[in-house]
Write a protein that holds these residues in place. Structure first.
Motif, PDB file in Angstrom:
ATOM      1  N   TYR A   1      34.305  32.736  36.212  1.00  0.00           N
ATOM      2  CA  TYR A   1      33.664  33.966  35.855  1.00  0.00           C
ATOM      3  C   TYR A   1      32.491  33.947  35.027  1.00  0.00           C
ATOM      4  O   TYR A   1      31.421  34.847  35.208  1.00  0.00           O
ATOM      5  CB  TYR A   1      34.763  34.992  35.535  1.00  0.00           C
ATOM      6  CG  TYR A   1      34.487  36.547  35.142  1.00  0.00           C
ATOM      7  CD1 TYR A   1      33.439  37.113  35.970  1.00  0.00           C
ATOM      8  CD2 TYR A   1      35.139  37.049  34.037  1.00  0.00           C
ATOM      9  CE1 TYR A   1      33.104  38.306  35.692  1.00  0.00           C
ATOM     10  CE2 TYR A   1      34.641  38.435  34.105  1.00  0.00           C
ATOM     11  CZ  TYR A   1      33.931  38.981  34.642  1.00  0.00           C
ATOM     12  OH  TYR A   1      33.319  40.469  34.369  1.00  0.00           O
TER      13      TYR A   1
ATOM     14  N   GLU B   1      33.233  39.057  29.142  1.00  0.00           N
ATOM     15  CA  GLU B   1      32.728  40.235  29.028  1.00  0.00           C
ATOM     16  C   GLU B   1      31.923  40.303  27.679  1.00  0.00           C
ATOM     17  O   GLU B   1      30.852  40.485  27.395  1.00  0.00           O
ATOM     18  CB  GLU B   1      33.285  41.483  29.674  1.00  0.00           C
ATOM     19  CG  GLU B   1      33.482  41.410  31.029  1.00  0.00           C
ATOM     20  CD  GLU B   1      34.675  42.266  31.528  1.00  0.00           C
ATOM     21  OE1 GLU B   1      34.971  43.211  30.898  1.00  0.00           O
ATOM     22  OE2 GLU B   1      34.984  42.049  32.765  1.00  0.00           O
TER      23      GLU B   1
ATOM     24  N   PHE C   1      35.568  41.700  39.269  1.00  0.00           N
ATOM     25  CA  PHE C   1      34.081  41.976  39.122  1.00  0.00           C
ATOM     26  C   PHE C   1      33.159  42.318  40.425  1.00  0.00           C
ATOM     27  O   PHE C   1      32.057  42.635  40.196  1.00  0.00           O
ATOM     28  CB  PHE C   1      33.454  40.641  38.223  1.00  0.00           C
ATOM     29  CG  PHE C   1      33.478  39.452  39.158  1.00  0.00           C
ATOM     30  CD1 PHE C   1      32.616  39.140  40.169  1.00  0.00           C
ATOM     31  CD2 PHE C   1      34.200  38.287  38.808  1.00  0.00           C
ATOM     32  CE1 PHE C   1      32.576  37.975  41.010  1.00  0.00           C
ATOM     33  CE2 PHE C   1      34.419  37.097  39.211  1.00  0.00           C
ATOM     34  CZ  PHE C   1      33.391  36.905  40.420  1.00  0.00           C
TER      35      PHE C   1
ATOM     36  N   THR D   1      43.244  39.080  32.996  1.00  0.00           N
ATOM     37  CA  THR D   1      42.742  40.206  32.543  1.00  0.00           C
ATOM     38  C   THR D   1      42.150  39.643  31.186  1.00  0.00           C
ATOM     39  O   THR D   1      41.126  40.246  30.558  1.00  0.00           O
ATOM     40  CB  THR D   1      43.733  41.132  32.210  1.00  0.00           C
ATOM     41  OG1 THR D   1      44.469  41.579  33.359  1.00  0.00           O
ATOM     42  CG2 THR D   1      43.441  42.372  31.421  1.00  0.00           C
TER      43      THR D   1
ATOM     44  N   PHE E   1      40.157  38.530  40.336  1.00  0.00           N
ATOM     45  CA  PHE E   1      38.887  38.923  39.749  1.00  0.00           C
ATOM     46  C   PHE E   1      38.622  40.467  40.027  1.00  0.00           C
ATOM     47  O   PHE E   1      38.685  40.677  41.310  1.00  0.00           O
ATOM     48  CB  PHE E   1      37.630  38.144  40.244  1.00  0.00           C
ATOM     49  CG  PHE E   1      37.746  36.833  39.475  1.00  0.00           C
ATOM     50  CD1 PHE E   1      37.696  36.481  38.330  1.00  0.00           C
ATOM     51  CD2 PHE E   1      37.595  35.711  40.350  1.00  0.00           C
ATOM     52  CE1 PHE E   1      37.459  35.308  37.599  1.00  0.00           C
ATOM     53  CE2 PHE E   1      37.502  34.473  39.799  1.00  0.00           C
ATOM     54  CZ  PHE E   1      37.649  34.240  38.411  1.00  0.00           C
TER      55      PHE E   1
ATOM     56  N   GLU F   1      38.918  38.095  31.549  1.00  0.00           N
ATOM     57  CA  GLU F   1      37.857  38.971  31.827  1.00  0.00           C
ATOM     58  C   GLU F   1      37.226  39.728  30.295  1.00  0.00           C
ATOM     59  O   GLU F   1      36.168  39.730  30.101  1.00  0.00           O
ATOM     60  CB  GLU F   1      38.296  40.269  32.856  1.00  0.00           C
ATOM     61  CG  GLU F   1      38.458  39.515  34.207  1.00  0.00           C
ATOM     62  CD  GLU F   1      38.730  40.666  35.146  1.00  0.00           C
ATOM     63  OE1 GLU F   1      38.489  40.272  36.412  1.00  0.00           O
ATOM     64  OE2 GLU F   1      39.206  41.821  34.829  1.00  0.00           O
TER      65      GLU F   1
END
Ligand code: FAD
Ligand code: N01
Length: 542
Positions: free
Chosen positions: A27, A453, A73, A446, A71, A449
């Motif tokens: 990611y 980010e 995204f 989660t 994911f 992520e």
């Protein structure tokens, strides 16, 4: 910024080096590219996937619903990928992560079979120099550690095992071609999540399986099943809402948590709630009552329920007694989700050796003998003995920050971070979903992520404002370590004699501090938002 990761000069210059190509590394690579950074991801594995590349043992699967453990995204990816089961198996998860690497053309910036051996921050250049076992050197502004919480197996500490002449298989480094145990006499050591998944599968093949258990675990039935196409269509039609729900749930996934306390209801209602969730299977069991992890009496009630289930399922009362966990609250050691775990001990070809009652003296060339003199012969041994969790992957790399400070030294009393993201003395080194973050106490995808980010968002902020470095302050990280400990102490997670890897208790000599953040995904995100909005309070940007 400069160069490409495939540059032929001796040192390869990129904006960011990512260590690891599991969920987190993949990611990160995708996100960094989208935001205009050059990056390379380095992984010691022969394939991407991290956890799901290494842990190929029979029965390996995750215990978070497939649509949440994936994911969020890219909407096209969500729509085109078909999960076949409630809890995807290792091959399916591996196929998904390989697909992600191909679909987004990530592989051109991934170097496999490449172990990072050294990462050194050069104060003059304000850059990281990352070296690998291939002799390559990468120079980058940012060093992003996506090395995994559970990626380094614990050293083997089973007495005499080095004498054993037969094959020894580790669940965390399972042979790619698989293992045929048909008709063999097999010993399995370890009854944590990996052992609980592998043992029932090995029992179906082996001639005789001897299970060596040191600490009994609370095991909840998974009730895995094929997904109904109607259910899948419904998830796909409402995916954004589902992702939002995961991101606004403490556990980072949809779990149907009951807001009531265990003793707000009658004894009958409480038992019925446990029974309903036991039949439903999976980690939703942990959401039976809101206070299971904060109130000892509530927790005792759920422990009693599980122990009664063991009596119900297991035919031999002595074996049932050995399988019952005591001495720590359910959850203090990670609760296990399994399939046919207790039922497996009713098989004629399976024997449980309770090491607390019958200690192991030593393995021998062809088997083992117990302290009471009982002898066993085996053709193969399976080790499901766990990991040097959280810090293991960091201590394997020679990481040096300002003034050549080794990370090992900076963390000798235990890992210290501000918000789990950065550590003082190691500028621009971001840590992804590991110590000091919800990581293993949540749906890890989660948690990953969130960190990916926030990391890239912070890099963008630095680029926009012409800033070169970000570094946690000692004061902030000491305060965060205290916060993590305080929150853990409000719960039952650190209680009892569980020997849990959450606290480093499974590794002799490891500093014992509670490593994951127990406040949950939502409170954690609020804290990050406050820190970021207060000019990255607790970090120095220059
Ligand atoms: P990893 O997947 O561990 O990837 C890290 C990568 O970094 C590895 O490939 C490793 O080879 C590489 N690496 C480390 N050090 C170096 C180095 N020095 N040089 C080069 N490469 C390096 N979590 C859940 O939320 N739900 C589950 O159901 C669940 N099931 C699990 C089942 C098993 C068997 C295990 C072991 C863990 C499970 N977890 C689960 C936790 C799981 O680790 C995370 O969900 C997630 O896969 C972590 O992804 P990651 O990218 O952070 O780390
Ligand atoms: O490792 P563990 P794991 N002699 O540390 C025993 C995730 N995961 O790989 O408890 C005898 O939990 C040890 O005994 P004791 C999940 O987060 C998830 O199973 O120390 N026994 C214990 O029984 C999980 O928590 C899934 O007394 C020895 C076992 O080995 C984490 O990974 C699946 C021993 C180790 O258990 C780690 O799980 C798999 C010795 N010398 C993994 N040394 C899912 O289902 C160790 N043990 C989602």
């Amino acid at each position: 910024m400069t160069a490409t990761p495939n540059s032929s000069t001796s040192a390869i210059e990129v904006d960011a080096v990512v260590v690891g190509a599991g969920f987190a590394g993949l990611y990160l690579l995708w996100k960094l590219r989208r935001h205009g950074y050059t990056a390379v991801a380095l992984d010691k594995g022969e394939e991407v996937g991290g956890t799901w590349h290494w842990n190929r043992y029979p029965g390996a699967r995750c215990d978070v619903d497939s649509h949440d453990y994936s994911f969020g995204f890219d909407e096209e990816l969500e729509q085109e990928w078909e999960w076949s089961e409630r809890y995807p198996s290792q091959p399916e998860l591996q196929a998904y992560l390989s697909h992600v690497a191909d679909r987004f053309d990530l592989r051109r910036d991934i170097r496999l079979e490449t172990t990072v051996t050294e990462a050194r921050f050069d104060e003059g250049e304000q850059k990281w120099h990352v070296r690998t076992d291939k002799g390559d050197e990468y120079v980058s502004r940012f060093c992003l550690m996506a090395v995994g919480c559970l990626s380094v197996p614990k050293d083997v500490d089973v007495p005499g095992l080095d004498k054993f002449q037969g094959p020894i298989y580790r669940t965390s480094a399972w042979p790619e071609e698989g293992v045929d145990f048909t008709g063999l006499r097999v010993a399995a050591v370890g009854t944590g999540s990996s052992g609980v998944q592998a043992i029932p599968e090995i029992a179906k093949q082996a001639g005789k399986l001897t299970v060596l258990q040191r600490t009994a675990n609370f095991v909840i039935p998974a009730r895995n099943h094929k997904l109904d196409p109607e259910f899948v269509a419904n998830v796909k039609a409402n995916y954004r809402e589902r992702r939002r729900a995961c991101r606004t749930a403490a556990a980072g996934c949809i779990r149907d948590d009951n807001p009531k306390a265990a003793f707000d209801v009658s004894d009958e209602e409480r038992w019925a709630e446990y029974e309903k969730r036991w039949q439903g299977g999976g980690i939703a069991f942990l959401g039976a009552f809101a206070d299971l992890m904060v109130d000892q009496r509530a927790n005792d009630s759920v422990c009693d329920f599980i122990r009664a289930k063991i009596d119900e399922i297991v035919d031999d009362p002595d074996v049932a007694d050995s399988l019952k966990p005591f001495g720590y609250p359910m959850g203090a050691k990670r609760p296990v989700v399994g399939t046919d775990w207790y039922e497996t001990f009713n098989r004629d070809n399976v024997e449980l050796v309770d090491l607390r009652k019958k200690p192991l003296d030593s393995f021998t060339e062809h088997g083992m003998h117990l302290a009471d003199g009982t002898e066993y012969e085996f053709d193969a041994v399976v080790l499901a003995t766990g990991f040097d969790a959280f810090t293991g992957a960091f201590t394997q790399i020679d990481i040096r920050g300002r003034g050549g400070l080794p990370l090992q030294k900076a963390w000798q009393e235990g890992p210290k971070t501000h918000l789990g993201l950065g550590t003082a003395g190691f500028p621009n080194m971001f840590i992804i979903a590991n110590v000091g973050s919800p990581s293993v106490l949540s749906n890890m995808v989660t948690a990953i992520e969130q960190h990916v980010e926030w990391t890239v968002e912070t890099m963008d902020h630095m680029r926009e404002h012409g800033l070169t470095t970000i570094e946690a302050t000692e004061e902030a990280q000491n305060a965060w370590v205290e916060t993590v400990e305080e929150i853990a102490n409000m719960t039952l997670w650190p209680q009892g004699e569980s020997g849990s890897w959450y606290r480093g208790q499974n590794i002799p000599g490891k500093p014992q501090i509670f490593m994951p953040y127990a406040g949950g995904i939502v409170l954690y995100e609020q804290t990050w938002n406050e820190v970021r909005d207060a000019d990255f309070k607790g970090f120095v940007l220059a």
